[in-house]
Write a protein that holds these residues in place. Structure first.
Motif, mmCIF file in Angstrom:
data_model
loop_
_atom_site.group_PDB
_atom_site.id
_atom_site.type_symbol
_atom_site.label_atom_id
_atom_site.label_comp_id
_atom_site.label_asym_id
_atom_site.label_seq_id
_atom_site.Cartn_x
_atom_site.Cartn_y
_atom_site.Cartn_z
ATOM 1 N N THR A 1 7.821 5.849 -4.818
ATOM 2 C CA THR A 1 6.460 6.276 -4.482
ATOM 3 C C THR A 1 5.736 5.281 -3.589
ATOM 4 O O THR A 1 5.069 5.659 -2.620
ATOM 5 N N GLN A 2 5.865 4.006 -3.917
ATOM 6 C CA GLN A 2 5.088 2.998 -3.194
ATOM 7 C C GLN A 2 5.545 2.836 -1.747
ATOM 8 O O GLN A 2 4.730 2.595 -0.845
ATOM 9 N N THR A 3 6.862 2.948 -1.500
ATOM 10 C CA THR A 3 7.349 2.810 -0.127
ATOM 11 C C THR A 3 6.832 3.958 0.727
ATOM 12 O O THR A 3 6.388 3.755 1.864
ATOM 13 N N LEU B 1 4.951 -4.364 -0.447
ATOM 14 C CA LEU B 1 4.944 -3.085 0.279
ATOM 15 C C LEU B 1 3.555 -2.756 0.811
ATOM 16 O O LEU B 1 3.413 -2.215 1.912
ATOM 17 N N HIS B 2 2.540 -3.062 0.032
ATOM 18 C CA HIS B 2 1.175 -2.696 0.433
ATOM 19 C C HIS B 2 0.400 -3.862 1.033
ATOM 20 O O HIS B 2 -0.793 -3.739 1.297
ATOM 21 N N LEU C 1 9.348 2.661 -8.672
ATOM 22 C CA LEU C 1 8.251 2.092 -7.899
ATOM 23 C C LEU C 1 8.479 2.276 -6.412
ATOM 24 O O LEU C 1 7.586 2.680 -5.658
ATOM 25 N N TYR D 1 5.164 -6.224 -9.712
ATOM 26 C CA TYR D 1 3.953 -6.624 -9.013
ATOM 27 C C TYR D 1 4.289 -7.137 -7.608
ATOM 28 O O TYR D 1 3.649 -6.748 -6.618
ATOM 29 N N SER E 1 4.181 5.788 0.276
ATOM 30 C CA SER E 1 2.746 5.676 0.542
ATOM 31 C C SER E 1 2.465 4.543 1.526
ATOM 32 O O SER E 1 1.589 4.659 2.391
ATOM 33 N N ALA E 2 3.223 3.446 1.420
ATOM 34 C CA ALA E 2 3.020 2.328 2.348
ATOM 35 C C ALA E 2 3.356 2.746 3.771
ATOM 36 O O ALA E 2 2.618 2.433 4.714
ATOM 37 N N SER F 1 5.335 -4.258 -5.322
ATOM 38 C CA SER F 1 4.188 -3.449 -4.925
ATOM 39 C C SER F 1 3.311 -4.204 -3.934
ATOM 40 O O SER F 1 2.855 -3.648 -2.916
ATOM 41 N N TYR F 2 3.074 -5.466 -4.210
ATOM 42 C CA TYR F 2 2.229 -6.286 -3.331
ATOM 43 C C TYR F 2 2.831 -6.388 -1.940
ATOM 44 O O TYR F 2 2.129 -6.268 -0.928
#
Lengths: 123, 265
Positions: free
Chosen positions: B242-244, B113-114, B239, B107, B246-247, B110-111
């Motif tokens: 994908t998350q990096t 990065l975004h 995580l 969490y 997209s960020a 993810s938080y």
């Protein structure tokens, strides 16, 4: 009974957020500082019951914060747990020489952190 | 000389009297013996009664003892079950707490990065995640550029320039990761040799969005006190993959949108 106060000190927002999440389910009040100077000021203004203190910070590092707080009557008895990426023996030794009560390495293990916090707050 | 003979009558009388005395003493002794016998028989009866009572009490005590032993055995069994249940609960508690801690890590990553639309802050957050949540201070973040054979180092820590150069242009692991979008994670090799950049690469994490790879995170050695990758680390790698991407893509869109419009988001 008034909730115990824990001061979290780290220049990493990620680590601060992680520590807050791990401590959220416990009955503690959490205060944060993102640098050594603020940590000293906050701790002297309102001494917490426990400090989680990062070692590697710019300008005023964790060792300096620990030494300063240990030299002040208002904070000399506050237990300090050093939190750091440096787990080598010489760093651990230096940390304890500055007066810290305990030591925890990053990445932080949630169970270990909670056990040490509970142990020192019980004291 | 004349022999004096006792008078027969007197002698008989004496003998008779002595015999009577003897008889009387025998009778008295007999009487005493009878009394003694009676007392002994009474005592014997009392003792027999006491023995019977003791035997009865002994039998009762044995029954009680057997009952106590069975009760004790039952309690020991219950105690063993309770201890086994307690151990199981302790194990489950530890598992739940570890899982909770893992979720917290994911969490937070993810938080962070975004939590921003600023490219530099996304990269700073990524570096913090690598250092503080994964546990490495030797890494490079590379982005794919116009030249597919060469990546650009956009952030790094603890890497020598020659090694960075090799990772960006020659590393087969990094190139394969960028080409295929497949994550690499391996046992940590503490040997570091010159331009052999594959030695010491703990992970290559592709920054991918759908089928496009935007870059690679090359993680070299872990912190000295961290022996090996854990399951949480692999979850963090997935995580980050994908998350990096997209960020960073969102920061590009934000920059383009900002350049084309004065309206703040």
């Amino acid at each position: 009974m008034e909730a115990k106060t824990i001061l979290l000190v780290d220049d990493s927002r990620t680590t601060l957020m992680m520590e807050q999440m791990l401590l959220k389910k416990e009955p503690y009040r959490v205060v944060t500082a993102s640098n050594g100077a603020d940590a000293i000021r906050i701790a002297l203004d309102a001494p917490p019951d426990l400090i989680l203190l990062d070692v590697v910070m710019p300008e005023v590092d964790g060792f300096a914060v620990c030494e300063r707080l240990q030299s002040e009557p208002a904070t000399e008895s506050v237990p300090i747990i050093m939190v750091t990426t440096r787990g080598e023996a010489e760093h651990v030794e230096r940390a304890f020489k500055t007066g810290c009560s305990d030591f925890i390495t990053k990445p932080i293990d949630g169970l270990e952190l909670l056990a040490k916090v509970r142990n020192h707050l019980a004291d | 000389m004349s022999d004096e003979q006792p008078e027969p009558g007197k002698y008989a009388k004496t003998v008779h009297e002595e015999t009577q005395d003897f008889i009387r003493s025998l009778l008295a002794e007999n009487r005493e013996l009878r009394e003694l016998t009676a007392r002994l028989e009474s005592a014997k009866a009392d003792l027999a009664e006491e023995v019977a009572s003791l035997k009865e009490r002994l039998t009762t005590a044995r029954v009680d003892l057997e009952t106590q032993r069975r009760s004790e055995a039952r309690l020991e069994e219950e105690l063993a079950q309770a201890e086994a249940t307690s151990r199981r609960y302790s194990t489950e508690y530890v598992e739940v707490e570890r899982h909770s801690s893992s979720l917290a890590n994911l969490y937070v990553a993810s938080y962070r990065l975004h939590g921003t639309l600023c490219r530099r802050e996304v990269l700073d957050a990524l570096e913090e995640i690598i250092v503080n949540l994964i546990g490495s201070e030797e890494y490079a973040i590379l982005e794919c550029g116009a030249n597919p054979e060469s990546l650009e180092v956009v952030a790094q820590s603890g890497m020598e320039p020659a090694r960075l150069q090799h990772l960006a242009t020659s590393s087969s692991l990094v190139k394969r990761c960028a080409r295929t979008g497949e994550l690499y994670s391996g046992n940590q090799n503490t040997e570091r040799g010159g331009h052999d950049a594959e030695a010491g690469l703990t992970a290559c994490i592709p920054l991918r969005l759908e089928k496009r790879v935007f870059g690679v995170i090359a993680i070299s050695r872990l912190l000295p006190h961290k022996a090996e990758l854990a399951r949480l680390d692999l979850e963090l790698f997935e995580l980050l993959a994908t998350q990096t991407a997209s960020a960073l893509y969102l920061t590009q869109l934000h920059a383009v949108a900002g350049a084309g419009s004065e309206v703040a988001p």
